[in-house]
Structure formats: structure tokens, C-alpha cells
Design a protein around this motif. Structure first.
Motif, mmCIF file in Angstrom:
data_model
loop_
_atom_site.group_PDB
_atom_site.id
_atom_site.type_symbol
_atom_site.label_atom_id
_atom_site.label_comp_id
_atom_site.label_asym_id
_atom_site.label_seq_id
_atom_site.Cartn_x
_atom_site.Cartn_y
_atom_site.Cartn_z
ATOM 1 N N ALA A 158 0.775 -1.292 -0.072
ATOM 2 C CA ALA A 158 0.050 -0.121 0.019
ATOM 3 C C ALA A 158 1.020 1.347 0.016
ATOM 4 C CB ALA A 158 -0.938 -0.086 1.278
ATOM 5 N N VAL A 159 0.200 2.389 -0.758
ATOM 6 C CA VAL A 159 1.135 3.416 -0.525
ATOM 7 C C VAL A 159 -0.014 4.585 0.197
ATOM 8 C CG1 VAL A 159 0.188 4.225 -2.906
ATOM 9 C CG2 VAL A 159 2.146 5.586 -2.195
ATOM 10 N N TYR A 160 0.840 5.231 1.056
ATOM 11 C CA TYR A 160 0.125 6.148 2.024
ATOM 12 C C TYR A 160 0.679 7.539 1.438
ATOM 13 C CZ TYR A 160 -0.884 2.122 4.597
ATOM 14 O OH TYR A 160 -1.424 0.765 5.175
ATOM 15 N N ALA A 161 -0.255 8.501 1.089
ATOM 16 C CA ALA A 161 0.039 9.821 0.724
ATOM 17 C C ALA A 161 -0.963 11.000 1.325
ATOM 18 C CB ALA A 161 0.036 10.073 -0.755
ATOM 19 N N SER A 162 -0.266 12.085 1.802
ATOM 20 C CA SER A 162 -1.263 13.064 2.343
ATOM 21 C C SER A 162 -0.363 14.404 2.014
ATOM 22 C CB SER A 162 -1.575 12.985 3.777
ATOM 23 O OG SER A 162 -0.488 13.488 4.641
#
Lengths: 170, 169
Positions: A158-162
Motif C-alpha cells: 500500500a502507498v500512503y500519501a497526504s
């Protein structure tokens, strides 16, 4: 005996009351309908925002600095990401406050990846500023070249971006 | 005369109440239809699970059919359809089942107290002459009306196998 004038006035009053009552009734029904509809639209808006954020996270797989070289739309090169990890010049490149990857399957040691333990680790953080909003998540494949088998190895991740780039979807 | 006037007033009130009740019934039916249509829109194809299936298809499994490469899930489904064995003697379908079960368990947490109540992943192989269910993996209870999911078709030797995931919340 009510005079004709009074009778007419009474009729007009009756009609006025009926109209007011119907108007109040319609207003009440409309209020209920609008509140139900607004509730439904809020849920749709939340879903659309989540989809927008996920589409942005998916765009990460198209960036040349991270793209896996094979024909795979949802694959990220873990080896490239590891190379970028210590390069601070890329901190502002993506316009993000937080960017990280996590291997979900198969289960590997729960550790942050550093030069000393790679690839026996499952988390790789590229950008993590002191404060950031809740990160959006997208499922991707995390791939690397395995020296032992001399072949590629791809994991479910999974990639987490904010950050502002996710909110404006640019 | 007064008696007649009272009766007339009562008739007027009854007529008024009947109109109100009729309008109320019509609008309640209308509202019910609108709410029912709104509830039906909770099922939709989710981008999240479209990405999930795409990523899952690329995962390497423990099964090696053509050394030294470990078969990907998408390839392993093909080997399972053809009933091929892995080089270590294990059946491709068994390895596929275990891989998908473990991947799903690690990715989607289900439970009566959780947001996600259950999921179902199915693989169906469709040719011009037959429709065959290759595998179904289910967990939890999926009886709510709120359903999201996705599917991905892939070609294999003259047919198409479709991997479908459904998640209930």
C-alpha cells in the motif's frame, strides 16, 4: 342567522386557514426530503473525495523515479524508493507532507527500511513532515530485484500519501 | 337552522381533514420510494478494490512452475485452471488458495465489530462452451445491503477468467 357578508368572510377565513395548513404541511415534507437528500449527497461526496485521493496515490506508480520497469500499471520499484529515501532534494518534489509504502503480504519483519536491514523490512517512508493530515491509501504492488534467485519479487503493498497535492489532485 | 349550520361546519372540517390525510399518504408513498432508491445506490464499483485486485495479480507466490521465477497470482490462476503442479510437488490450486486467503486476511480485517463485516473473492473461468468456478474464498457475514467491490477479467487459453471481490460493510 349569519348575514351573507359574515358568511363570505367565514368562507374566506376557512380557505386561508386551509392554504396556510397545506403550505406548512408541504414545507414540513420538503424539509424532511431535503435533509435525507443532503445526507445521501454528503456520503457521495465523501466517497468521491476518497476515490480522488486514491487516484492520486495510484499516480505514484507512474512517476519515473518510482516506476517498476516492467509492464505493470500498479507496481512500484522498492529498490528505487530505497535510493530516494535519503535524498532530501525530493522532499518537495511530490508536493506531499507524507509519503510511505508498506508491504502487506507476504508478512515480513515489521521494521522501517534502512540501508542496514533492506530488504528484511516492511515499511519505507520517503517523506514525513512534522504534521500532516490523515494519509490516503491505495493498494499497489511493491517490486524489487531478488539477488538470491536473480529474479523479480513483487509483494502486495500500500502507498500512503497526504498533503496539498492529494487535496487538489494535481 | 343552527343545527344545520353545525352539521355544515362539521362537514367542512371532515372534508378538510380528508384532504390533508390524502395529501399526507401520497407524499409518504413518494418519500418512501425516494428513500428506497437512495438506499439501492450504496452498491458501487470501488476504485480501492479495483486497485487491490490489480496489485494482487502481480504478487509472486511460493509456487515455481518454470524455474527460477516464482509464479505470479495471475499466472498461478492459469496453472490452476490447467491443473498443473509446482516443481516442489504441491498443487497449484492449493498454493493459490493459501496465497489468496493469506493476502486477503492480511489486507481486509473483518468482524462483527469492525467496519467491514465480510468479503468474498471468486474466480470464474468462462469459455465459449463452459462457465466454471475455479475458487471462492469467503470470510465473515455478507448480508447487508451496503456492498462494494470490483472485478478484473484476464485472458487464458481461449477463455477469460474473472476475479471478483465483494466487500460488505
Amino acid at each position: 342567522m349569519i348575514s351573507k357578508d359574515k358568511k363570505a368572510q367565514l368562507k374566506i377565513q376557512q380557505m386561508a386557514f386551509v392554504l396556510v395548513a397545506i403550505f406548512i404541511f408541504f414545507a414540513f415534507i420538503s424539509l424532511i426530503y431535503v435533509s435525507i437528500r443532503m445526507n445521501f449527497m454528503k456520503k457521495q461526496a465523501v466517497n468521491l473525495e476518497a476515490d480522488k485521493a486514491m487516484e492520486f496515490a495510484q499516480k505514484m506508480t507512474g512517476v519515473p523515479e518510482l516506476k517498476w520497469s516492467q509492464q505493470c500499471d500498479s507496481c512500484i520499484d522498492l529498490d528505487k524508493a530505497m535510493m530516494l529515501k535519503n535524498r532530501t532534494v525530493y522532499n518537495d518534489f511530490f508536493g506531499l507532507d507524507h509519503l510511505s509504502f508498506e508491504i502487506i503480504y507476504p508478512v515480513i519483519t515489521d521494521k522501517e527500511c534502512i540501508t542496514g536491514n533492506y530488504p528484511n523490512c516492511n515499511k519505507l517512508t520517503l517523506i514525513s513532515k512534522s504534521s500532516y493530515d490523515t494519509a490516503s491509501r491505495a493498494y499497489i504492488s511493491l517490486c524489487r530485484w531478488d539477488q538470491e534467485t536473480n529474479n523479480e519479487m513483487c509483494y502486495l503493498g500500500a502507498v500512503y500519501a497526504s498533503g496539498k497535492a492529494v487535496q487538489s489532485n494535481t | 337552522m343552527i343545527h344545520k349550520l353545525n352539521h355544515k361546519a362539521q362537514e367542512e372540517v371532515v372534508g378538510f381533514v380528508m384532504i390533508i390525510v390524502l395529501v399526507a399518504v401520497i407524499f409518504t408513498i413518494f418519500l418512501g420510494i425516494m428513500i428506497h432508491n437512495t438506499k439501492r445506490d450504496n452498491s458501487y464499483t470501488s476504485i480501492e478494490y479495483t486497485q487491490f485486485i490489480s496489485a494482487l495479480m502481480e504478487v509472486n507466490t511460493p509456487c515455481v512452475v518454470y524455474s527460477p521465477a516464482h509464479a505470479k497470482v495471475s499466472d498461478l490462476i492459469g496453472y490452476c485452471i490447467d491443473s498443473q503442479q509446482c516443481l516442489d510437488g504441491s498443487q497449484s490450486c492449493s498454493v493459490l488458495n493459501k496465497t489468496l486467503s493469506d493476502a486477503l486476511s492480511n489486507s481486509i480485517l473483518v468482524g462483527p465489530d469492525r467496519a467491514i463485516k465480510g468479503y468474498s473473492l471468486s474466480i470464474i473461468y468462462n469459455t465459449t462452451s463452459s462457465l466454471k468456478s475455479i475458487m471462492t474464498i469467503e470470510k465473515g457475514l455478507c448480508n447487508s445491503s451496503s456492498l462494494v467491490g470490483s472485478d478484473q477479467p484476464l485472458y487464458h487459453q481461449g477463455g477469460v477468467f474473472t476475479t471478483t471481490i465483494k466487500v460488505c460493510s
